[in-house]
Design a protein around this motif. Structure first.
Motif, PDB file in Angstrom:
ATOM      1  N   UNK A  72       0.832  -1.205   0.000  1.00 18.57           N
ATOM      2  CA  UNK A  72       0.000   0.000   0.000  1.00 18.57           C
ATOM      3  C   UNK A  72       0.863   1.250   0.000  1.00 18.57           C
ATOM      4  N   UNK A  73       0.278   2.327  -0.511  1.00 14.38           N
ATOM      5  CA  UNK A  73       0.994   3.597  -0.550  1.00 14.38           C
ATOM      6  C   UNK A  73       1.177   4.126   0.868  1.00 14.38           C
ATOM      7  N   UNK A  74       2.242   4.864   1.052  1.00 10.80           N
ATOM      8  CA  UNK A  74       2.544   5.474   2.345  1.00 10.80           C
ATOM      9  C   UNK A  74       2.278   6.970   2.259  1.00 10.80           C
ATOM     10  N   UNK A  75       1.476   7.473   3.184  1.00 13.49           N
ATOM     11  CA  UNK A  75       1.178   8.907   3.212  1.00 13.49           C
ATOM     12  C   UNK A  75       2.253   9.607   4.026  1.00 13.49           C
ATOM     13  N   UNK A  76       2.960  10.564   3.438  1.00 13.87           N
ATOM     14  CA  UNK A  76       4.046  11.241   4.160  1.00 13.87           C
ATOM     15  C   UNK A  76       3.521  12.096   5.305  1.00 13.87           C
ATOM     16  N   UNK A  77       4.261  12.062   6.413  1.00 10.58           N
ATOM     17  CA  UNK A  77       3.883  12.883   7.564  1.00 10.58           C
ATOM     18  C   UNK A  77       4.523  14.257   7.526  1.00 10.58           C
ATOM     19  N   UNK A  78       5.610  14.420   6.791  1.00 11.39           N
ATOM     20  CA  UNK A  78       6.270  15.715   6.651  1.00 11.39           C
ATOM     21  C   UNK A  78       7.077  15.706   5.357  1.00 11.39           C
ATOM     22  N   UNK A  79       7.759  16.822   5.086  1.00 17.49           N
ATOM     23  CA  UNK A  79       8.486  16.921   3.830  1.00 17.49           C
ATOM     24  C   UNK A  79       9.633  15.922   3.751  1.00 17.49           C
ATOM     25  N   UNK A  80      10.316  15.692   4.880  1.00 16.92           N
ATOM     26  CA  UNK A  80      11.444  14.757   4.874  1.00 16.92           C
ATOM     27  C   UNK A  80      10.995  13.370   4.450  1.00 16.92           C
ATOM     28  N   UNK A  81       9.858  12.910   4.998  1.00 19.74           N
ATOM     29  CA  UNK A  81       9.317  11.612   4.619  1.00 19.74           C
ATOM     30  C   UNK A  81       8.912  11.609   3.150  1.00 19.74           C
ATOM     31  N   UNK A  82       8.278  12.694   2.719  1.00 23.28           N
ATOM     32  CA  UNK A  82       7.852  12.794   1.316  1.00 23.28           C
ATOM     33  C   UNK A  82       9.044  12.710   0.372  1.00 23.28           C
ATOM     34  N   UNK A  83      10.149  13.333   0.779  1.00 22.14           N
ATOM     35  CA  UNK A  83      11.343  13.311  -0.054  1.00 22.14           C
ATOM     36  C   UNK A  83      11.892  11.886  -0.165  1.00 22.14           C
ATOM     37  N   UNK A  84      11.920  11.152   0.963  1.00 20.56           N
ATOM     38  CA  UNK A  84      12.385   9.782   0.944  1.00 20.56           C
ATOM     39  C   UNK A  84      11.488   8.884   0.099  1.00 20.56           C
ATOM     40  N   UNK A  85      10.180   9.107   0.205  1.00 20.06           N
ATOM     41  CA  UNK A  85       9.231   8.337  -0.612  1.00 20.06           C
ATOM     42  C   UNK A  85       9.509   8.540  -2.086  1.00 20.06           C
ATOM     43  N   UNK A  86       9.802   9.774  -2.441  1.00 15.05           N
ATOM     44  CA  UNK A  86      10.077  10.099  -3.836  1.00 15.05           C
ATOM     45  C   UNK A  86      11.397   9.489  -4.299  1.00 15.05           C
ATOM     46  N   UNK A  87      12.452   9.654  -3.491  1.00 10.60           N
ATOM     47  CA  UNK A  87      13.775   9.175  -3.876  1.00 10.60           C
ATOM     48  C   UNK A  87      13.817   7.658  -3.976  1.00 10.60           C
ATOM     49  N   UNK A  88      13.108   6.988  -3.078  1.00 13.70           N
ATOM     50  CA  UNK A  88      13.183   5.525  -3.005  1.00 13.70           C
ATOM     51  C   UNK A  88      12.067   4.835  -3.793  1.00 13.70           C
ATOM     52  N   UNK A  89      11.279   5.605  -4.509  1.00 11.67           N
ATOM     53  CA  UNK A  89      10.210   5.057  -5.374  1.00 11.67           C
ATOM     54  C   UNK A  89       9.183   4.258  -4.582  1.00 11.67           C
ATOM     55  N   UNK A  90       8.976   4.614  -3.326  1.00 12.59           N
ATOM     56  CA  UNK A  90       8.120   3.813  -2.459  1.00 12.59           C
ATOM     57  C   UNK A  90       6.669   3.791  -2.935  1.00 12.59           C
ATOM     58  N   UNK A  91       6.174   4.935  -3.452  1.00 12.00           N
ATOM     59  CA  UNK A  91       4.781   5.000  -3.925  1.00 12.00           C
ATOM     60  C   UNK A  91       4.672   4.913  -5.443  1.00 12.00           C
ATOM     61  N   UNK A  92       5.777   4.525  -6.074  1.00 11.97           N
ATOM     62  CA  UNK A  92       5.765   4.402  -7.536  1.00 11.97           C
ATOM     63  C   UNK A  92       5.018   3.132  -7.941  1.00 11.97           C
ATOM     64  N   UNK A  93       4.631   3.027  -9.195  1.00 16.10           N
ATOM     65  CA  UNK A  93       4.003   1.797  -9.685  1.00 16.10           C
ATOM     66  C   UNK A  93       4.952   0.612  -9.494  1.00 16.10           C
ATOM     67  N   UNK A  94       4.394  -0.574  -9.435  1.00 13.91           N
ATOM     68  CA  UNK A  94       5.173  -1.764  -9.121  1.00 13.91           C
ATOM     69  C   UNK A  94       6.301  -1.987 -10.122  1.00 13.91           C
ATOM     70  N   UNK A  95       6.034  -1.781 -11.415  1.00 13.35           N
ATOM     71  CA  UNK A  95       7.085  -2.051 -12.400  1.00 13.35           C
ATOM     72  C   UNK A  95       8.273  -1.103 -12.233  1.00 13.35           C
TER      73      UNK A  95
END
Length: 415
Positions: free
Chosen positions: A55-78
């Motif tokens: 499941x997607x992770x909802x960021x709690x702050x900008x730092x978390x959002x940045x990590x989600x983006x960098x690590x492709x955590x909420x990206x499509x599976x492929x």
């Protein structure tokens, strides 16, 4: 780089603007990215079933959002699998690579590992009834973690989810029963006789030696006789008996304890352990010259376990004798002590008139003689250890050189 107050303010504003713009850009991308059903992996581990949902992770702050983006955590599976493949190509293992894009997966696998874990049980040496024995070891079980992560990776990459099985691998105990049994071999033993001792002295010999019964001396550790036995005091259970002080026998609390230390010292020598001990001022009757171990508040006897394995001490006291045995790894050599008398110093004969009638009654004839103290010659000695292997003599090592004073022979004369 240092900033003035105004420049610092401008820099902070610019940085904030950049961060907020990046954040909203990420949100905008997430909104336009087509949504896909969350990938699911069901893991069967024994009788239990676990499920991971990507499941997607909802960021709690900008730092978390940045990590989600960098690590492709909420990206499509492929896209996430592409990122995992890139990590694998750079040498990461499956757990590390998957953990970048699938952080919640780590917690699920940890839960699976805990459900399968059975700790191995090491064998132990136990002492009961004067004998050393060994408890049984037990094998353990642990999740084959790398195999599970590899299975989950294949399941996500080629099927977009599905079911996998977790397998456990055997975990061997660190210490096995067979290993310990090989390492409780009798290395050396020594028996000392105190049948002629007074009851108080015999009590002290037994009391001190019993402090060592059943003890373990781990590899590399040092045994101090004084530390183990403690102070020879009435409060600690010791009684008054003869002790050697400055070449004479006098009464003292703990008399006889030196015979205990001597028994332990000789057993340790025969067991091949490193030993250090001091000699008495006169040679005691219970051991050859150079093989005694004098104990006092300022003189100790120490044993160093140099075998690389634990050694174990057993003490049996019965019938006026004490037997000390030391067990451990099979010894390389059979050791035989050798006491060599280099020189003998004749004792002198002293005559004393028994004016106080300590030794003669009123009917004694003037000039009658009575031997009241048997003298003992002094000795200059050297002590060696001879080493044998498979019945063949290997070497002879000198360990001590001692000088013992003579004690006078005393004859009382009737007044």
């Amino acid at each position: 780089m240092k900033f003035t107050g105004r420049l610092k303010y401008i820099f902070v504003i610019a940085l904030a603007a950049t961060l907020f713009s990046s954040f909203f850009a990420a949100r905008a991308w997430a909104e336009v990215e087509p949504r896909q059903p969350a990938a699911r992996v069901t893991v069967t581990a024994g009788a239990k079933t676990f499920e991971y949902v990507d499941e997607k992770i909802i960021p709690s702050d900008f730092t978390v959002a940045e990590q989600i983006e960098l690590r492709k955590i909420n990206a499509p599976l492929d896209r996430k699998i592409e990122f995992v493949d890139m990590c694998l190509s750079k040498g990461a293992d499956y757990k590390t690579a998957l953990g970048v894009c699938f952080p919640r997966l780590i917690y699920v696998v940890d839960e699976i590992a805990e459900s399968l874990r059975i700790d191995p049980v090491d064998a132990k040496v136990v002492y009961d009834g004067g004998k050393f024995g060994v408890t049984k070891d037990k094998k353990g079980r642990a999740l084959d973690e790398n195999k599970l992560y590899a299975s989950i990776y294949c399941c996500l990459k080629f099927s977009g989810g599905g079911a996998v099985n977790a397998t456990a691998e055997e975990v061997l105990p660190a210490v096995t029963e067979s290993e310990l049994r090989r390492n409780i071999t009798l290395r050396g033993e020594y028996t000392t006789d105190f049948t002629t001792s007074t009851p108080a002295r015999a009590h002290n010999v037994a009391l001190a030696l019993k402090k060592f019964d059943g003890m373990e001396l781990p590899a590399g550790e040092v045994l101090s006789f004084n530390d183990r036995v403690g102070a020879r005091t009435v409060e600690n259970g010791f009684q008054s008996a003869k002790i050697i002080v400055d070449g004479q026998y006098v009464d003292g609390v703990g008399g006889g304890v030196c015979q205990s230390s001597t028994a332990l010292y000789n057993a340790a020598l025969l067991a091949g352990l490193d030993c250090s001990a001091n000699a008495h001022s006169i040679c005691p009757s219970y051991c050859p010259a150079g093989l005694d171990a004098m104990i006092s508040s300022v003189s100790d006897m120490r044993v160093v376990n140099n075998t690389g394995r634990s050694v174990y001490v057993s003490v049996c006291v019965a019938g006026g004798k004490a037997n000390v045995r030391i067990f451990g790894a099979p010894p390389e050599y059979k050791i035989v002590p050798e006491s060599v008398t280099v020189k003998t110093v004749k004792c002198e004969e002293l005559e004393t008139v028994d004016v106080e009638r300590k030794y003669f009654g009123a009917d004694a004839v003037c000039g009658d003689r009575l031997l009241v103290a048997l003298g003992k010659d002094g000795v200059v000695s050297e002590t060696y250890l001879k080493y044998y292997k498979d019945g063949k003599f290997i070497k002879r090592v000198k360990i001590r050189a001692n000088e013992y004073k003579p004690t006078p022979q005393i004859v009382a004369i009737a007044p």
